[in-house]
Motif scaffolding. Structure first.
Motif, mmCIF file in Angstrom:
data_model
loop_
_atom_site.group_PDB
_atom_site.id
_atom_site.type_symbol
_atom_site.label_atom_id
_atom_site.label_comp_id
_atom_site.label_asym_id
_atom_site.label_seq_id
_atom_site.Cartn_x
_atom_site.Cartn_y
_atom_site.Cartn_z
ATOM 1 N N ASP A 1 17.154 9.295 -5.650
ATOM 2 C CA ASP A 1 16.926 8.645 -6.940
ATOM 3 C C ASP A 1 16.504 7.189 -6.743
ATOM 4 N N SER A 2 17.146 6.510 -5.804
ATOM 5 C CA SER A 2 16.809 5.111 -5.520
ATOM 6 C C SER A 2 15.379 4.987 -5.006
ATOM 7 N N MET A 3 15.007 5.888 -4.119
ATOM 8 C CA MET A 3 13.650 5.863 -3.561
ATOM 9 C C MET A 3 12.607 6.134 -4.644
ATOM 10 N N MET A 4 12.912 7.089 -5.520
ATOM 11 C CA MET A 4 11.983 7.408 -6.611
ATOM 12 C C MET A 4 11.821 6.210 -7.555
ATOM 13 N N LYS A 5 12.917 5.557 -7.880
ATOM 14 C CA LYS A 5 12.852 4.399 -8.773
ATOM 15 C C LYS A 5 12.054 3.267 -8.143
ATOM 16 N N LEU A 6 12.262 3.047 -6.846
ATOM 17 C CA LEU A 6 11.496 2.009 -6.160
ATOM 18 C C LEU A 6 10.006 2.318 -6.228
ATOM 19 N N ALA A 7 9.655 3.550 -5.918
ATOM 20 C CA ALA A 7 8.241 3.936 -5.911
ATOM 21 C C ALA A 7 7.633 3.876 -7.303
ATOM 22 N N GLU A 8 8.360 4.358 -8.298
ATOM 23 C CA GLU A 8 7.840 4.396 -9.669
ATOM 24 C C GLU A 8 7.704 3.012 -10.296
ATOM 25 N N HIS A 9 8.738 2.214 -10.154
ATOM 26 C CA HIS A 9 8.790 0.946 -10.883
ATOM 27 C C HIS A 9 8.360 -0.280 -10.087
ATOM 28 N N TYR A 10 8.447 -0.195 -8.770
ATOM 29 C CA TYR A 10 8.185 -1.379 -7.959
ATOM 30 C C TYR A 10 7.183 -1.141 -6.833
ATOM 31 N N GLY A 11 6.485 -0.034 -6.869
ATOM 32 C CA GLY A 11 5.506 0.279 -5.840
ATOM 33 C C GLY A 11 4.368 -0.717 -5.767
ATOM 34 N N ASP A 12 4.180 -1.485 -6.834
ATOM 35 C CA ASP A 12 3.098 -2.466 -6.869
ATOM 36 C C ASP A 12 3.532 -3.841 -6.360
ATOM 37 N N LYS A 13 4.780 -3.966 -5.942
ATOM 38 C CA LYS A 13 5.284 -5.244 -5.437
ATOM 39 C C LYS A 13 4.853 -5.442 -3.990
ATOM 40 N N PRO A 14 4.826 -6.687 -3.522
ATOM 41 C CA PRO A 14 4.493 -6.944 -2.113
ATOM 42 C C PRO A 14 5.495 -6.269 -1.179
ATOM 43 N N ASP B 1 6.998 -7.230 1.441
ATOM 44 C CA ASP B 1 8.155 -8.024 1.878
ATOM 45 C C ASP B 1 9.265 -8.090 0.825
ATOM 46 N N GLU B 2 8.986 -7.693 -0.413
ATOM 47 C CA GLU B 2 10.000 -7.669 -1.462
ATOM 48 C C GLU B 2 10.731 -6.330 -1.533
ATOM 49 N N LEU B 3 10.187 -5.305 -0.896
ATOM 50 C CA LEU B 3 10.758 -3.959 -1.001
ATOM 51 C C LEU B 3 12.202 -3.847 -0.494
ATOM 52 N N PRO B 4 12.565 -4.458 0.652
ATOM 53 C CA PRO B 4 13.956 -4.308 1.109
ATOM 54 C C PRO B 4 14.993 -4.795 0.100
ATOM 55 N N MET B 5 14.779 -5.961 -0.481
ATOM 56 C CA MET B 5 15.742 -6.489 -1.449
ATOM 57 C C MET B 5 15.783 -5.632 -2.711
ATOM 58 N N THR C 1 0.858 -1.183 0.000
ATOM 59 C CA THR C 1 0.000 0.000 0.000
ATOM 60 C C THR C 1 0.896 1.236 0.000
ATOM 61 N N GLU C 2 0.296 2.378 -0.261
ATOM 62 C CA GLU C 2 1.059 3.619 -0.270
ATOM 63 C C GLU C 2 1.682 3.875 1.103
ATOM 64 N N LYS C 3 0.954 3.549 2.153
ATOM 65 C CA LYS C 3 1.464 3.742 3.516
ATOM 66 C C LYS C 3 2.628 2.790 3.788
ATOM 67 N N GLU C 4 2.511 1.531 3.360
ATOM 68 C CA GLU C 4 3.595 0.571 3.560
ATOM 69 C C GLU C 4 4.861 1.026 2.834
ATOM 70 N N LEU C 5 4.700 1.518 1.620
ATOM 71 C CA LEU C 5 5.842 2.010 0.851
ATOM 72 C C LEU C 5 6.468 3.213 1.546
ATOM 73 N N SER C 6 5.634 4.136 1.983
ATOM 74 C CA SER C 6 6.118 5.329 2.682
ATOM 75 C C SER C 6 6.827 4.954 3.983
#
Length: 188
Positions: free
Chosen positions: A38-51, A53-57, A3-8
């Protein structure tokens, strides 16, 4: 799906460690901030839809790639321009607290003597200097394994190398740190 909150919340939880990791690599505060952002923006833009638990890796891998990209850009700039001093990283005369999550000397207990507080500060500073002096891949593996507390498989995936390479880098880093600190009269 995160979710947006989890990503934030995830990004807030890693920002300080990511900055410290970046600054050890590039030795320039502004560049380190740019890399992390830049890393945070790329994560949010390209991988924000991932679960979640996958965000740290994913983030660790993106951060590593953004750092490598920065070094490539610096190399290209140096090759194109004759005045290299405009593009070299400044001397590392600031203090970057590798052990920022631990109690600092300013937070010492009342029962601790000024001598103990000073000694602790000197040890922390010596450790930071020696970690910064490690070769880049050893430093990266060491920080991921022992500071980010990632396991060998996660570190290997984030660094894009084998688990054996991670173990080798970490072993060499630990031996180099131990030897350097022992030479300074510090035993942990």
């Amino acid at each position: 799906m995160a979710t947006e909150k989890e990503l934030s919340d995830f990004l807030k939880s890693v920002e300080k460690r990511a900055f410290k990791r970046s600054i050890y690599h590039v030795r320039d505060e502004e560049a380190a901030l740019d890399i992390v952002q830049d890393s945070m923006m790329k994560l949010a833009e390209h991988y924000g839809d991932k679960p979640a638990d996958e965000l740290p890796m994913l983030f660790q891998r993106i951060l590593s790639n953004c750092t490598l990209d920065w070094f490539r850009r610096q190399k290209t700039r140096r090759a194109l321009f004759s005045n290299l001093s405009d593009f070299e990283a400044p001397d590392d005369d600031g203090e970057f607290d590798l052990l920022g999550n631990f109690r600092s000397p300013a937070d010492s207990r009342e029962t601790e003597s000024a001598e103990d507080t000073t000694r602790r500060a000197q040890i922390f500073h010596a450790i930071e200097e020696e970690v910064a002096a490690l070769p880049a891949r050893q430093r990266e593996a060491f920080l991921m394994r022992y500071w980010e507390e990632m396991d060998v498989a996660e570190t290997a995936a984030a660094m894009g190398c084998s688990e054996g390479s991670v173990k080798t880098h970490c072993s060499r880093a630990v031996h180099a740190l131990g030897k350097a600190l022992k030479a300074k009269g510090i035993s942990l």
